[in-house]
Structures are given as structure tokens and as C-alpha cells.
Design a protein around this motif. Structure first.
Motif, PDB file in Angstrom:
ATOM      1  N   ALA A 146      26.573  68.774 -13.135  1.00  0.00           N
ATOM      2  CA  ALA A 146      26.555  68.460 -11.701  1.00  0.00           C
ATOM      3  C   ALA A 146      25.865  67.141 -11.394  1.00  0.00           C
ATOM      4  N   ALA A 147      25.100  66.619 -12.341  1.00  0.00           N
ATOM      5  CA  ALA A 147      24.273  65.444 -12.048  1.00  0.00           C
ATOM      6  C   ALA A 147      25.087  64.159 -12.051  1.00  0.00           C
ATOM      7  N   THR A 148      24.823  63.311 -11.040  1.00  0.00           N
ATOM      8  CA  THR A 148      25.354  61.948 -11.032  1.00  0.00           C
ATOM      9  C   THR A 148      24.212  60.949 -11.133  1.00  0.00           C
ATOM     10  N   GLY A 149      22.981  61.426 -10.915  1.00  0.00           N
ATOM     11  CA  GLY A 149      21.816  60.551 -10.930  1.00  0.00           C
ATOM     12  C   GLY A 149      21.426  60.060  -9.548  1.00  0.00           C
ATOM     13  N   ASN A 150      22.236  60.364  -8.552  1.00  0.00           N
ATOM     14  CA  ASN A 150      21.947  59.915  -7.189  1.00  0.00           C
ATOM     15  C   ASN A 150      21.334  61.037  -6.361  1.00  0.00           C
ATOM     16  N   VAL A 151      20.644  60.665  -5.261  1.00  0.00           N
ATOM     17  CA  VAL A 151      20.090  61.694  -4.386  1.00  0.00           C
ATOM     18  C   VAL A 151      21.232  62.543  -3.832  1.00  0.00           C
ATOM     19  N   GLY A 152      20.948  63.834  -3.668  1.00  0.00           N
ATOM     20  CA  GLY A 152      21.968  64.744  -3.160  1.00  0.00           C
ATOM     21  C   GLY A 152      22.731  65.467  -4.253  1.00  0.00           C
ATOM     22  N   ASP A 153      22.271  65.363  -5.501  1.00  0.00           N
ATOM     23  CA  ASP A 153      22.967  66.029  -6.610  1.00  0.00           C
ATOM     24  C   ASP A 153      22.911  67.545  -6.501  1.00  0.00           C
ATOM     25  N   GLY A 154      21.894  68.071  -5.799  1.00  0.00           N
ATOM     26  CA  GLY A 154      21.887  69.515  -5.579  1.00  0.00           C
ATOM     27  C   GLY A 154      20.597  70.180  -5.984  1.00  0.00           C
ATOM     28  N   LYS A 155      20.608  71.493  -5.921  1.00  0.00           N
ATOM     29  CA  LYS A 155      19.411  72.273  -6.178  1.00  0.00           C
ATOM     30  C   LYS A 155      19.818  73.627  -6.726  1.00  0.00           C
ATOM     31  N   ILE A 156      18.935  74.195  -7.545  1.00  0.00           N
ATOM     32  CA  ILE A 156      19.218  75.507  -8.140  1.00  0.00           C
ATOM     33  C   ILE A 156      18.050  76.430  -7.827  1.00  0.00           C
ATOM     34  N   PHE A 157      18.351  77.597  -7.276  1.00  0.00           N
ATOM     35  CA  PHE A 157      17.346  78.625  -7.029  1.00  0.00           C
ATOM     36  C   PHE A 157      17.619  79.792  -7.983  1.00  0.00           C
ATOM     37  N   VAL A 158      16.564  80.382  -8.514  1.00  0.00           N
ATOM     38  CA  VAL A 158      16.718  81.573  -9.368  1.00  0.00           C
ATOM     39  C   VAL A 158      15.986  82.717  -8.682  1.00  0.00           C
ATOM     40  N   LEU A 159      16.726  83.770  -8.332  1.00  0.00           N
ATOM     41  CA  LEU A 159      16.172  84.889  -7.563  1.00  0.00           C
ATOM     42  C   LEU A 159      16.213  86.166  -8.392  1.00  0.00           C
ATOM     43  N   PRO A 160      15.204  87.032  -8.238  1.00  0.00           N
ATOM     44  CA  PRO A 160      15.270  88.328  -8.912  1.00  0.00           C
ATOM     45  C   PRO A 160      16.359  89.206  -8.291  1.00  0.00           C
ATOM     46  N   VAL A 161      17.010  90.001  -9.128  1.00  0.00           N
ATOM     47  CA  VAL A 161      18.062  90.919  -8.667  1.00  0.00           C
ATOM     48  C   VAL A 161      17.629  92.343  -8.995  1.00  0.00           C
ATOM     49  N   GLU A 162      17.686  93.217  -8.003  1.00  0.00           N
ATOM     50  CA  GLU A 162      17.209  94.580  -8.174  1.00  0.00           C
ATOM     51  C   GLU A 162      18.241  95.484  -8.837  1.00  0.00           C
ATOM     52  N   ARG A 163      19.497  95.313  -8.457  1.00  0.00           N
ATOM     53  CA  ARG A 163      20.507  96.247  -8.931  1.00  0.00           C
ATOM     54  C   ARG A 163      21.886  95.607  -8.874  1.00  0.00           C
ATOM     55  N   VAL A 164      22.683  95.892  -9.880  1.00  0.00           N
ATOM     56  CA  VAL A 164      24.073  95.428  -9.912  1.00  0.00           C
ATOM     57  C   VAL A 164      24.944  96.628 -10.254  1.00  0.00           C
ATOM     58  N   VAL A 165      26.052  96.792  -9.568  1.00  0.00           N
ATOM     59  CA  VAL A 165      26.974  97.895  -9.857  1.00  0.00           C
ATOM     60  C   VAL A 165      28.377  97.335 -10.019  1.00  0.00           C
ATOM     61  N   ARG A 166      29.050  97.661 -11.137  1.00  0.00           N
ATOM     62  CA  ARG A 166      30.462  97.310 -11.291  1.00  0.00           C
ATOM     63  C   ARG A 166      31.261  98.451 -10.655  1.00  0.00           C
ATOM     64  N   VAL A 167      32.005  98.119  -9.612  1.00  0.00           N
ATOM     65  CA  VAL A 167      32.666  99.144  -8.792  1.00  0.00           C
ATOM     66  C   VAL A 167      33.642  99.981  -9.624  1.00  0.00           C
ATOM     67  N   ARG A 168      34.421  99.311 -10.493  1.00  0.00           N
ATOM     68  CA  ARG A 168      35.476 100.020 -11.236  1.00  0.00           C
ATOM     69  C   ARG A 168      34.922 101.103 -12.146  1.00  0.00           C
ATOM     70  N   THR A 169      33.820 100.828 -12.820  1.00  0.00           N
ATOM     71  CA  THR A 169      33.329 101.731 -13.864  1.00  0.00           C
ATOM     72  C   THR A 169      32.039 102.457 -13.487  1.00  0.00           C
ATOM     73  N   GLY A 170      31.361 101.973 -12.452  1.00  0.00           N
ATOM     74  CA  GLY A 170      30.061 102.530 -12.121  1.00  0.00           C
ATOM     75  C   GLY A 170      28.948 102.026 -13.020  1.00  0.00           C
ATOM     76  N   GLU A 171      29.283 101.126 -13.956  1.00  0.00           N
ATOM     77  CA  GLU A 171      28.241 100.550 -14.819  1.00  0.00           C
ATOM     78  C   GLU A 171      27.214  99.830 -13.963  1.00  0.00           C
ATOM     79  N   GLU A 172      25.978  99.855 -14.420  1.00  0.00           N
ATOM     80  CA  GLU A 172      24.913  99.263 -13.624  1.00  0.00           C
ATOM     81  C   GLU A 172      24.120  98.216 -14.402  1.00  0.00           C
TER      82      GLU A 172
END
Ligand SMILES: Nc1ncnc2c1ncn2[C@@H]1O[C@H](COP(=O)(O)OP(=O)(O)OP(=O)(O)O)[C@@H](O)[C@H]1O
Ligand SMILES: [Mg+2]
Length: 116
Positions: A81-107
Motif C-alpha cells: 500500500a505504501a507510495t512514500g507520500n502522506v496519506g498512504d493509510g493506517k492499520i488498526f489491530v483490534l481484539p475479536v471476541e468471537r467468530v462464527v462460520r454460519v454454514r458449519t457453526g465452527e467458531e
């Protein structure tokens, strides 16, 4: 599990998706967003100083990953994603409590793609 939330230039999206795919990361959501970074645009008017916040078109990529994939995802995004110029972007990393795959119920780690 974590949610890697990256805001990048729309023009870099194809390369970012390619880099993520090359890193085995394929489960993601892309949104068109508008935002503003750390820059300050000051406009002088006859009544005094006004601060204008211009909104820039960006794309936001949300990626749910197991913990082992966080650095892999962040590195893939930074490298593509980097071009070296201002405005290249930002990345946030957030904790996730729970994920469910709808098709299988896997968590949680079994439900994020991929699993390692
Ligand atoms: N603190 C923040 N909170 C939420 N979103 C942000 C934040 N900083 C940046 N963004 C989002 O990321 C986009 C890109 O930000 P940008 O790359 O300009 O960040 P920056 O901190 O100003 O870095 P740079 O100096 O490289 O421009 C913004 O348009 C906005 O959508
Ligand atoms: Mg900026």
C-alpha cells in the motif's frame, strides 16, 4: 483472534489484495470510506483563521485473522500500500471476541480463514 482494519488508497487496492492473497489471506471485507489523517489544512479568511478538514476517498479492508496472521497481514499491507507520500493509510489491530462460520457453526480460530 484479531481484526486487522486497514485504510489505504483506492489506487493501491489491487496490489494490496494480491499481496494478501499471496500470504494465504482471502477472508476479508472491502468498503469505500472517506477520511482524514493527521494533516492540518489552515485557510486564512478575512475574519480570522479557519481549519478546513478535507475528506479523502479511501478503502477500508477488514480482515479477521488468527493471532499468528496479524504480522503477516500487516506486513503484506504495508509492503503493497505504501507510495512514500502522506496519506498512504493506517492499520488498526483490534481484539475479536468471537467468530462464527454460519454454514458449519465452527467458531473462533476454526472459523477465521485461514487457520495455522
Ligand atoms: N486516528 C485515526 N482514526 C481513524 N481513522 C484514521 C486515523 N488516522 C487516519 N485515519 C484514516 O486513514 C486515512 C489515511 O490516513 P493518513 O495516511 O493520512 O494518516 P496520517 O496519520 O495522516 O499519515 P501520513 O502522515 O502518512 O499522511 C484517513 O483518510 C482516515 O480515513
Ligand atoms: Mg495524512
Amino acid at each position: 483472534m484479531k481484526l486487522v482494519k486497514a485504510i489505504v488508497r483506492p489506487s493501491r487496492l489491487p496490489d494490496v489484495l494480491r499481496a494478501l492473497y499471496a500470504a494465504d489471506i482471502t477472508g476479508l471485507t472491502v468498503s469505500r470510506v472517506r477520511g482524514h489523517g493527521g494533516e492540518v489544512e489552515v485557510v486564512e479568511t478575512y475574519r480570522g483563521t479557519t481549519v478546513k478538514m478535507e475528506m479523502h476517498d479511501k478503502v477500508m479492508i477488514d480482515i479477521g485473522v488468527s493471532d499468528t496472521f496479524v504480522d503477516i497481514a500487516v506486513d503484506a499491507i504495508c509492503g503493497s500500500a505504501a507510495t512514500g507520500n502522506v496519506g498512504d493509510g493506517k492499520i488498526f489491530v483490534l481484539p475479536v471476541e468471537r467468530v462464527v462460520r454460519v454454514r458449519t457453526g465452527e467458531e473462533d480460530v476454526a472459523a477465521v480463514t485461514p487457520v495455522r
